[in-house]
Design an enzyme around this catalytic site. Structure first.
Site, PDB file in Angstrom:
ATOM      1  CB  SER A 144      53.183  33.759  43.478  1.00 18.46           C
ATOM      2  OG  SER A 144      54.282  34.650  42.877  1.00 18.46           O
ATOM      3  N   GLY A 145      52.309  36.857  44.116  1.00 22.62           N
ATOM      4  CA  GLY A 145      51.738  38.137  43.794  1.00 22.62           C
ATOM      5  C   GLY A 145      52.185  38.356  42.222  1.00 22.62           C
ATOM      6  CG  HIS A 146      56.217  37.477  40.786  1.00 19.16           C
ATOM      7  ND1 HIS A 146      56.688  36.950  39.476  1.00 19.16           N
ATOM      8  CD2 HIS A 146      56.652  36.642  41.498  1.00 19.16           C
ATOM      9  CE1 HIS A 146      57.401  35.769  39.876  1.00 19.16           C
ATOM     10  NE2 HIS A 146      57.297  35.772  41.164  1.00 19.16           N
ATOM     11  CB  ALA A 162      54.389  30.878  45.443  1.00 17.71           C
ATOM     12  CB  CYS A 185      64.189  28.664  39.419  1.00 19.83           C
ATOM     13  SG  CYS A 185      62.509  28.042  38.871  1.00 19.83           S
ATOM     14  CG  ASN A 223      56.411  25.974  36.659  1.00 19.26           C
ATOM     15  OD1 ASN A 223      55.869  25.055  37.328  1.00 19.26           O
ATOM     16  ND2 ASN A 223      57.404  26.135  36.581  1.00 19.26           N
ATOM     17  CB  THR A 261      57.563  44.827  59.944  1.00 21.80           C
ATOM     18  OG1 THR A 261      58.002  44.967  61.068  1.00 21.80           O
ATOM     19  CG2 THR A 261      56.723  45.890  59.495  1.00 21.80           C
ATOM     20  CD  GLN A 297      52.643  29.894  36.562  1.00 21.92           C
ATOM     21  OE1 GLN A 297      51.882  30.554  35.908  1.00 21.92           O
ATOM     22  NE2 GLN A 297      53.939  30.222  36.525  1.00 21.92           N
TER      23      GLN A 297
END
Ligand SMILES: *Cc1c(COP(=O)(O)O)cnc(C)c1O
Length: 390
Positions: free
Chosen positions: A204-206, A73, A330, A156, A244, A184
């Protein structure tokens, strides 16, 4: 010693075993480059990556070709904000004004500040005491010169859900493009880019039980949203993101989206039940506790709490078997109190007495009860050790 209890699911989530299983073959024998169109091995991986793109698009009511893969993200937010701001500021009929909220994620605020350094005019609007955007202030601030408005779908730190559809309508009426950081919210609450007039949406994936290092940006095609790319090279991803594709991660994000679509309603109900149980137990044991942000417009799994007079760092240190944080990952190493809580009007002292709790798919009732007991007894002993007020 008991296993630690993880209550920091807004910082990150574990990769769901169902997701991991789907990814693994693409680290092994199915390793071919998804852009190698000249052999069947490459085309097979490409087809699976495109299926994943479709699963992501389906969860927001988009078309597969409107989804661009990114590393997360943070990259999606940079790509959307810098890309749209720079494109519109240099268009034949330039627009040079951008708007965001004080409670946005650092990567949105810093991307906006970069546009400001490049000569655009930036308004960072305050939020209301419950964390929600002030729609009438926003309406008055959007002008014919506004290029982009960026408002997150879910916060978040405090879990507050912004009125995205209303904001999208205000933007559309004035021709401002609307970006939403949905790191989120994606996979947790219903999103629909058409109904909510969203032009750009970051994923975001995680945060959704997918792998780390992958995300996506939705870029509307009708009406066409154009971005100046940040990366240059082979022209992959519609020229927006050369390089890639990490096929195992793309496929993992698609599977995480597919699982989220299936489980979203049941997960939300169960997690809201656990969250409410945690809140009730904490409040019963430590009645001075206060919740930050709207309880009504909120992610089902989030709590953000102030323990008045108690130092949050001391509280976390007193519960070493709980994985918890005071705010965003962060900035949690920083000494500064949360700027999100400051934006809600909390004093420095109250912001320094606040923690974020989030339950997740693996959380059990026993986890919640044990975590509540540990936090209540730690807060009570810290309160008792405090010198009496004069
Ligand atoms: C986690 C998060 C991000 C950053 O996402 P990454 O995929 O880790 O780069 C951005 N915005 C919000 C609201 C987040 O919660």
């Amino acid at each position: 010693m008991n296993m630690p209890i993880y209550l920091d699911y807004q910082a990150t989530t574990p990769t769901d075993p169902r997701v991991l299983e789907v990814m693994l073959p693409y680290f092994g024998e199915l390793f071919a480059n998804p852009h190698s169109a000249e052999h069947a091995a490459g085309r097979a991986v490409e087809a699976r990556v495109e299926e994943a793109r479709g699963e992501i698009a389906a969860l927001i009511g988009a078309e597969a070709r409107e989804v661009v893969f990114t590393s997360g993200a943070t990259e999606a937010n940079n790509m959307a904000i810098l890309g749209a701001g720079r494109f519109r500021a240099t268009a034949p009929k330039p627009r040079t004004h951008v708007i965001t909220l004080a409670s946005e994620h650092k990567c949105v605020l810093e991307s906006m500040r970069q546009l400001e350094r490049e000569g655009l005019r930036l308004d960072i609007l305050p939020v209301q005491a419950d964390g929600l955007a002030d729609l009438s202030l926003l309406e008055r601030t959007i002008s014919d010169d506004t290029a982009l408005v960026s408002v997150m779908a879910a916060n978040n730190e405090i879990g507050v859900l912004q009125p995205i559809a209303e904001i999208g309508a205000l933007c559309r009426a004035k021709g401002a493009w609307f970006h939403s950081d949905a790191a989120q919210a994606f996979g947790k609450v219903t999103l629909d880019v058409a109904a909510q007039n969203i032009d750009l949406l970051s994923i975001s994936g995680h945060k959704i039980y997918g792998p780390k290092g992958i995300g996506a940006l939705y870029v509307r095609r009708r009406p066409r949203i154009r971005l100046q790319p940040l990366f240059f090279g082979g022209g992959q991803e519609r020229g927006l993101r050369s390089g890639t594709l990490p096929s195992p991660l793309c496929i993992g994000l698609g599977e995480a989206a597919r699982v989220a679509a299936l489980d979203m309603i049941a997960d939300a109900e169960r997690l809201a039940g656990l969250r409410d149980r945690l809140w009730q137990r904490l409040r019963a044991g430590f009645p001075q506790i206060q919740v930050n942000g709207s309880m009504q417009h909120r992610l089902p799994h989030n709590l953000n709490l102030t323990f008045p007079g108690i130092d949050a760092q001391a509280l976390l240190a007193a519960v070493p078997d709980l994985s918890l944080s005071t705010g965003s990952a962060c900035s949690s190493a920083a000494i500064d109190p949360s700027y999100v809580l400051a934006a809600l009007g909390l004093s420095d002292a109250d912001a320094r007495s606040s923690i974020r709790l989030a339950v997740g798919r693996p959380t059990s009732v026993e986890d919640v009860d044990r975590a509540a007991d540990r936090l209540v007894s730690a807060a009570q002993s810290l309160a008792a050790a405090r010198p009496a007020a004069e």
